[in-house]
Design an enzyme around this catalytic site. Structure first.
Site, PDB file in Angstrom:
ATOM      1  CB  CYS A 113       8.428  11.364  -8.352  1.00 25.48           C
ATOM      2  SG  CYS A 113       6.729  11.031  -7.922  1.00 25.48           S
ATOM      3  CG  HIS A 241      10.630  12.073  -4.796  1.00 24.24           C
ATOM      4  ND1 HIS A 241       9.798  13.157  -4.960  1.00 24.24           N
ATOM      5  CD2 HIS A 241       9.835  10.964  -4.816  1.00 24.24           C
ATOM      6  CE1 HIS A 241       8.555  12.718  -5.083  1.00 24.24           C
ATOM      7  NE2 HIS A 241       8.552  11.401  -4.992  1.00 24.24           N
ATOM      8  CG  ASN A 271       4.955  12.272  -3.606  1.00 21.65           C
ATOM      9  OD1 ASN A 271       5.398  13.058  -4.454  1.00 21.65           O
ATOM     10  ND2 ASN A 271       5.093  10.965  -3.712  1.00 21.65           N
TER      11      ASN A 271
HETATM   12  O1  UT7 Z   1       6.451   9.512  -5.363  1.00 25.29           O
HETATM   13  C1  UT7 Z   1       6.227   8.284  -5.973  1.00 25.29           C
HETATM   14  C2  UT7 Z   1       6.795   7.231  -5.171  1.00 25.29           C
HETATM   15  N1  UT7 Z   1       5.862   6.869  -4.096  1.00 25.29           N
HETATM   16  C3  UT7 Z   1       6.353   6.403  -2.966  1.00 25.29           C
HETATM   17  O2  UT7 Z   1       7.556   6.403  -2.772  1.00 25.29           O
HETATM   18  C4  UT7 Z   1       5.418   5.847  -1.938  1.00 25.29           C
HETATM   19  C5  UT7 Z   1       6.149   4.804  -1.134  1.00 25.29           C
HETATM   20  N2  UT7 Z   1       5.273   4.090  -0.203  1.00 25.29           N
HETATM   21  C6  UT7 Z   1       4.879   4.629   0.968  1.00 25.29           C
HETATM   22  O3  UT7 Z   1       5.192   5.766   1.282  1.00 25.29           O
HETATM   23  C7  UT7 Z   1       4.123   3.725   1.920  1.00 25.29           C
HETATM   24  O4  UT7 Z   1       4.127   2.419   1.415  1.00 25.29           O
HETATM   25  C8  UT7 Z   1       2.654   4.174   2.184  1.00 25.29           C
HETATM   26  C9  UT7 Z   1       2.651   5.401   3.050  1.00 25.29           C
HETATM   27  C10 UT7 Z   1       1.948   4.442   0.873  1.00 25.29           C
HETATM   28  C11 UT7 Z   1       1.911   3.081   2.929  1.00 25.29           C
HETATM   29  O5  UT7 Z   1       2.606   2.752   4.125  1.00 25.29           O
HETATM   30  P1  UT7 Z   1       2.874   1.218   4.523  1.00 25.29           P
HETATM   31  O6  UT7 Z   1       3.585   1.237   5.804  1.00 25.29           O
HETATM   32  O7  UT7 Z   1       3.575   0.578   3.352  1.00 25.29           O
HETATM   33  O8  UT7 Z   1       1.425   0.668   4.744  1.00 25.29           O
HETATM   34  P2  UT7 Z   1       0.653  -0.531   4.020  1.00 25.29           P
HETATM   35  O9  UT7 Z   1       0.204  -0.125   2.663  1.00 25.29           O
HETATM   36  O10 UT7 Z   1       1.470  -1.788   4.152  1.00 25.29           O
HETATM   37  O11 UT7 Z   1      -0.591  -0.687   4.963  1.00 25.29           O
HETATM   38  C12 UT7 Z   1      -0.483  -1.062   6.357  1.00 25.29           C
HETATM   39  C13 UT7 Z   1      -1.859  -1.004   6.969  1.00 25.29           C
HETATM   40  C14 UT7 Z   1      -2.934  -1.721   6.146  1.00 25.29           C
HETATM   41  O12 UT7 Z   1      -3.866  -2.278   7.060  1.00 25.29           O
HETATM   42  P3  UT7 Z   1      -3.824  -3.835   7.434  1.00 25.29           P
HETATM   43  O13 UT7 Z   1      -3.961  -4.565   6.125  1.00 25.29           O
HETATM   44  O14 UT7 Z   1      -2.474  -4.050   8.059  1.00 25.29           O
HETATM   45  O15 UT7 Z   1      -4.957  -3.985   8.360  1.00 25.29           O
HETATM   46  C15 UT7 Z   1      -3.581  -0.616   5.367  1.00 25.29           C
HETATM   47  O16 UT7 Z   1      -4.926  -0.925   5.005  1.00 25.29           O
HETATM   48  O17 UT7 Z   1      -2.281   0.359   7.034  1.00 25.29           O
HETATM   49  C16 UT7 Z   1      -3.550   0.498   6.384  1.00 25.29           C
HETATM   50  N3  UT7 Z   1      -3.611   1.815   5.774  1.00 25.29           N
HETATM   51  C17 UT7 Z   1      -4.097   2.888   6.416  1.00 25.29           C
HETATM   52  N4  UT7 Z   1      -4.595   3.052   7.639  1.00 25.29           N
HETATM   53  C18 UT7 Z   1      -5.009   4.284   7.994  1.00 25.29           C
HETATM   54  C19 UT7 Z   1      -3.198   2.176   4.522  1.00 25.29           C
HETATM   55  N5  UT7 Z   1      -3.416   3.487   4.345  1.00 25.29           N
HETATM   56  C20 UT7 Z   1      -3.986   3.945   5.506  1.00 25.29           C
HETATM   57  C21 UT7 Z   1      -4.422   5.206   5.921  1.00 25.29           C
HETATM   58  N6  UT7 Z   1      -4.920   5.332   7.175  1.00 25.29           N
HETATM   59  N7  UT7 Z   1      -4.355   6.296   5.123  1.00 25.29           N
END
Ligand code: UT7
Length: 315
Positions: A113, A241, A271
């Site tokens: 990225c 980004h 993204n």
């Molecule tokens: O360009 C390259 C660089 N990439 C990035 O910068 C990405 C950076 N990271 C992010 O943008 C975020 O971390 C994400 C959007 C990928 C994820 O958000 P988060 O707030 O960090 O969520 P998480 O992974 O901690 O998940 C929280 C909860 C989990 O459920 P439990 O374990 O709390 O029950 C996940 O299973 O949200 C759940 N979850 C979803 N729920 C519904 C994860 N993805 C989804 C989804 N829909 N798509």
């Protein structure tokens, strides 16, 4: 050292739009979660188009806006992790499609990225050593090809697109003063390649990458500001980004950047990896928000891990 400015910018995105409701038909997710956690509502995915089509479309638009012809180009770099082929490179395919001169370097660059910023810096160095003064820099990715469609934590994030810049190098212009960095780490973000048995799909620990981003972007931003001897107040526009609106908003809050000085297009494109920064630049230029005389501070981060920032100006 001579410096570069952007003479013209263009973009190309595929026509097919995938909504959050479409994603909810593939994995266990919903519009509300995706919108509030990422800011994404749509992403554009290639169906009939391919990577080369996007690069060619963005490059032609940039050439037209710059009023530069292909025979004036002195080097071509495509920042990408999703080129059609390992060989020939996307940049070599562009040489053919645009009929760029044969006596110039055309190559792809992988900094995920952060690729567009790595490529801008590389182009500035190349043009300093070139008799020609124009360069073609493209950030293009078709991440829909390397999505793990069973991982709801990543598959909802990515879109396809290409952004292209025609840059010009002149003695009297300052360098973009790029600050670039890399730390080899395949533990939180990886796309397996040749020689690994795993499927070539994105594998990411989102929360850890999020933490990396909010630590790295301010450090990089401070280094760019220090290098140019300016304060955030003296920057006309900030371009980050586009990985997550929460990341962009956190940085804006930390530096008290007013709403009218930064921008997100995650709602429309998601993204788009290396295309993300030039897509924003292209939209802002079209809207008349940036152009000659404006100082644009841009910061990227991503797989590698990599990060980078620069102070960009338009000619
Ligand atoms: O360009 C390259 C660089 N990439 C990035 O910068 C990405 C950076 N990271 C992010 O943008 C975020 O971390 C994400 C959007 C990928 C994820 O958000 P988060 O707030 O960090 O969520 P998480 O992974 O901690 O998940 C929280 C909860 C989990 O459920 P439990 O374990 O709390 O029950 C996940 O299973 O949200 C759940 N979850 C979803 N729920 C519904 C994860 N993805 C989804 C989804 N829909 N798509």
């Amino acid at each position: 050292m001579k410096g570069i400015k952007i003479r013209g910018i263009g973009r190309q995105v595929p026509n097919h739009i995938v909504t959050n409701d479409d994603m909810a038909r593939i994995v266990d997710t919903n519009d509300e979660w995706i919108t509030t956690r990422t800011g994404i509502r749509h992403r554009h995915h290639c169906t009939v188009e391919n990577h080369t089509d996007l690069c060619v479309g963005a490059a032609r638009a940039a050439l037209e806006r710059a009023n530069v012809t292909p025979d004036q180009i002195g080097a071509c770099i495509v920042a990408t992790v999703t080129a059609e082929n390992q060989v020939p490179s996307a940049a070599c395919m562009l040489q053919r499609e645009l009929e760029l001169p044969e006596d110039i370097p055309c190559f792809d660059l992988n900094a995920a990225c952060t690729g567009f910023l790595f490529a801008l810096h590389t182009m500035e160095c190349l043009l300093n050593a070139s008799p020609r003064k124009y360069g073609l820099v493209i950030g293009a990715d078709v991440l829909s090809r390397i999505i793990n469609w069973s991982d709801r934590g990543t598959c909802i994030l990515f879109g396809d697109g290409a952004g292209a810049a025609i840059v010009e190098c002149r003695e009297e212009w300052p360098s973009i003063g790029a600050v670039l960095g890399a730390r080899g780490d395949d533990s939180i973000l990886q796309v397996p390649g040749i020689g690994t048995p795993a499927e070539p799909v994105v594998r990411m620990e989102g929360t850890k990458v999020f933490k990396f981003a909010v630590e790295t972007v301010p450090r990089c931003m401070d280094q760019v500001l220090a290098r140019h001897g300016i304060t955030p107040m003296e920057v006309d526009f900030f371009v980050f980004h586009q990985a997550n609106t929460r990341i962009v908003d956190l940085i804006a809050k930390k530096y008290a950047i007013p709403q009218e000085k930064y921008y997100t297009n995650l709602d429309e494109y998601g993204n788009t990896s290396a295309a993300s920064i030039p897509l924003v630049l292209s939209e802002l230029e079209e809207q008349g928000k940036i152009g000659p005389g404006k100082r644009i501070l841009t910061v990227g981060f991503g797989g590698g891990l990599t990060w980078g920032g620069a102070l960009i100006q338009f000619a």
